[in-house]
Design a protein around this motif. Structure first.
Motif, PDB file in Angstrom:
ATOM      1  N   UNK A  33      -5.576   0.444   1.648  1.00 17.08           N
ATOM      2  CA  UNK A  33      -4.428  -0.401   1.976  1.00 17.08           C
ATOM      3  C   UNK A  33      -4.478  -1.721   1.207  1.00 17.08           C
ATOM      4  N   UNK A  34      -5.666  -2.306   1.124  1.00 16.97           N
ATOM      5  CA  UNK A  34      -5.809  -3.594   0.447  1.00 16.97           C
ATOM      6  C   UNK A  34      -5.563  -3.470  -1.054  1.00 16.97           C
ATOM      7  N   UNK A  35      -6.133  -2.452  -1.687  1.00 20.55           N
ATOM      8  CA  UNK A  35      -5.992  -2.289  -3.142  1.00 20.55           C
ATOM      9  C   UNK A  35      -4.552  -1.938  -3.515  1.00 20.55           C
ATOM     10  N   UNK A  36      -3.927  -1.073  -2.733  1.00 19.47           N
ATOM     11  CA  UNK A  36      -2.560  -0.639  -3.041  1.00 19.47           C
ATOM     12  C   UNK A  36      -1.507  -1.653  -2.630  1.00 19.47           C
ATOM     13  N   UNK A  39       1.807  -1.924   3.204  1.00 20.83           N
ATOM     14  CA  UNK A  39       2.035  -2.779   4.366  1.00 20.83           C
ATOM     15  C   UNK A  39       1.337  -2.310   5.640  1.00 20.83           C
ATOM     16  N   UNK A  40       0.943  -1.030   5.696  1.00 22.22           N
ATOM     17  CA  UNK A  40       0.275  -0.512   6.883  1.00 22.22           C
ATOM     18  C   UNK A  40      -0.541   0.730   6.520  1.00 22.22           C
ATOM     19  N   UNK A  41      -1.272   1.275   7.498  1.00 18.83           N
ATOM     20  CA  UNK A  41      -2.149   2.418   7.241  1.00 18.83           C
ATOM     21  C   UNK A  41      -1.373   3.697   6.943  1.00 18.83           C
ATOM     22  N   UNK A 127      -5.480  11.477   9.075  1.00 16.18           N
ATOM     23  CA  UNK A 127      -4.652  11.448  10.283  1.00 16.18           C
ATOM     24  C   UNK A 127      -5.437  11.066  11.541  1.00 16.18           C
ATOM     25  N   UNK A 128      -6.766  10.958  11.427  1.00 17.74           N
ATOM     26  CA  UNK A 128      -7.534  10.491  12.583  1.00 17.74           C
ATOM     27  C   UNK A 128      -7.354   8.996  12.801  1.00 17.74           C
ATOM     28  N   UNK A 129      -6.908   8.288  11.751  1.00 15.28           N
ATOM     29  CA  UNK A 129      -6.722   6.838  11.898  1.00 15.28           C
ATOM     30  C   UNK A 129      -5.325   6.366  11.513  1.00 15.28           C
ATOM     31  N   UNK A 130      -4.564   7.193  10.834  1.00 12.19           N
ATOM     32  CA  UNK A 130      -3.217   6.803  10.406  1.00 12.19           C
ATOM     33  C   UNK A 130      -2.177   7.700  11.055  1.00 12.19           C
ATOM     34  N   UNK A 131      -1.104   7.107  11.526  1.00 14.45           N
ATOM     35  CA  UNK A 131      -0.008   7.864  12.131  1.00 14.45           C
ATOM     36  C   UNK A 131       0.925   8.329  11.015  1.00 14.45           C
ATOM     37  N   UNK A 132       0.652   9.505  10.490  1.00 15.66           N
ATOM     38  CA  UNK A 132       1.440  10.036   9.380  1.00 15.66           C
ATOM     39  C   UNK A 132       1.547  11.551   9.537  1.00 15.66           C
ATOM     40  N   UNK A 133       2.706  12.087   9.225  1.00 20.47           N
ATOM     41  CA  UNK A 133       2.936  13.521   9.348  1.00 20.47           C
ATOM     42  C   UNK A 133       2.080  14.298   8.345  1.00 20.47           C
ATOM     43  N   UNK A 134       1.447  15.404   8.785  1.00 20.66           N
ATOM     44  CA  UNK A 134       0.705  16.217   7.824  1.00 20.66           C
ATOM     45  C   UNK A 134       1.613  16.781   6.736  1.00 20.66           C
ATOM     46  N   UNK A 207       6.978   7.342   1.195  1.00 13.39           N
ATOM     47  CA  UNK A 207       6.806   5.895   1.354  1.00 13.39           C
ATOM     48  C   UNK A 207       6.429   5.161   0.065  1.00 13.39           C
ATOM     49  N   UNK A 208       6.558   5.814  -1.089  1.00 13.50           N
ATOM     50  CA  UNK A 208       6.220   5.109  -2.330  1.00 13.50           C
ATOM     51  C   UNK A 208       7.115   3.884  -2.514  1.00 13.50           C
ATOM     52  N   UNK A 209       8.320   3.932  -1.970  1.00 15.57           N
ATOM     53  CA  UNK A 209       9.244   2.803  -2.049  1.00 15.57           C
ATOM     54  C   UNK A 209       8.713   1.579  -1.310  1.00 15.57           C
ATOM     55  N   UNK A 210       7.729   1.800  -0.411  1.00 11.52           N
ATOM     56  CA  UNK A 210       7.176   0.700   0.376  1.00 11.52           C
ATOM     57  C   UNK A 210       5.902   0.117  -0.225  1.00 11.52           C
TER      58      UNK A 210
END
Length: 223
Positions: A33-36, A39-41, A127-134, A207-210
């Motif tokens: 997240x920091x390198x890229x 805005x969120x995980x 997905x164990x730490x980020x809320x993202x669809x598989x 989410x590349x737009x973000x």
């Protein structure tokens, strides 16, 4: 073109082994997240899966073109911060000596290993730490595969091997324990890769737009 390098990274961040370590995944995703600049995980996880997707696509390209596959230990696949197109990115570093020749009779096992150990395992871990669809993360890989199979099938030198590999990827049985059916077949919807170029083939946004410095991808369903 794949952002894969064979030298030792000057700014090594983590390895595939680190990424798959349950005790280290949250810290690893924070680094991504920091390198890229995500805005969120959720965005960071999707960003990384697109970067890893390039490595996966390169493997299928090398398999069809040279009958070779990466076969290194997980601690030898490194991810480092490297400037690309005037922006810091997370790039993949794989030692050249970790590639090996693939016999015809092991081709199916090699493809399944890529799906299980490099794709599914990483997706589950993120997905164990980020809320993202598989599905979002799988489609991040498939976008690169779609283009590469278009190229490979259009080349008489690689068409036969690429067709055999693609047929295996479309076989539901190859996806046993990963998904009820071939996720790549669902993505292609019965079409040839070339027929889906420049179409809104994705069903989820990557989410590349973000991500600062990136733009909305060409397959985005939100257009």
């Amino acid at each position: 073109m794949y952002s894969i390098y064979t030298e030792t990274p000057e700014r090594k961040l983590f390895t595939l082994e680190t990424l798959l370590d349950t005790d280290k995944i949250e810290d690893t995703l924070n680094i991504i997240q920091a390198v890229s600049g995500s805005p969120n995980q959720t965005v960071a996880a999707s960003y990384f899966m697109r970067r890893l997707g390039m490595f996966v696509a390169m493997q299928f390209t090398n398999l069809a073109t040279y009958d070779e596959v990466w076969d290194g230990e997980k601690d030898r696949l490194a991810f480092g911060a490297k400037e690309e197109y005037k922006k810091l990115a997370i790039s993949t570093f794989a030692f050249a000596e970790d590639w090996r020749y693939v016999e015809d009779n092991e081709r199916r096992d090699v493809i399944r290993r890529i799906l299980v150990e490099q794709c599914s395992a990483v997706i589950k871990q993120l997905r164990t730490v980020a809320s993202v669809s598989p599905l979002t993360l799988w489609e991040n890989i498939f976008g690169f595969l779609l283009w590469q199979y278009h190229v490979l099938l259009s080349n008489t030198g690689t068409a036969e091997e690429a067709r055999a590999d693609l047929d295996m990827l479309l076989d539901d049985a190859l996806w046993e324990s990963i998904a009820p059916r071939s996720l790549f077949a669902s993505y292609l919807k019965g079409c040839e890769p070339s027929a889906l170029l420049n179409t809104e083939v994705r069903t989820t946004c990557c989410f590349s737009k973000d991500v600062p410095g990136l733009i909305q991808c060409g397959f985005c369903p939100l257009k």
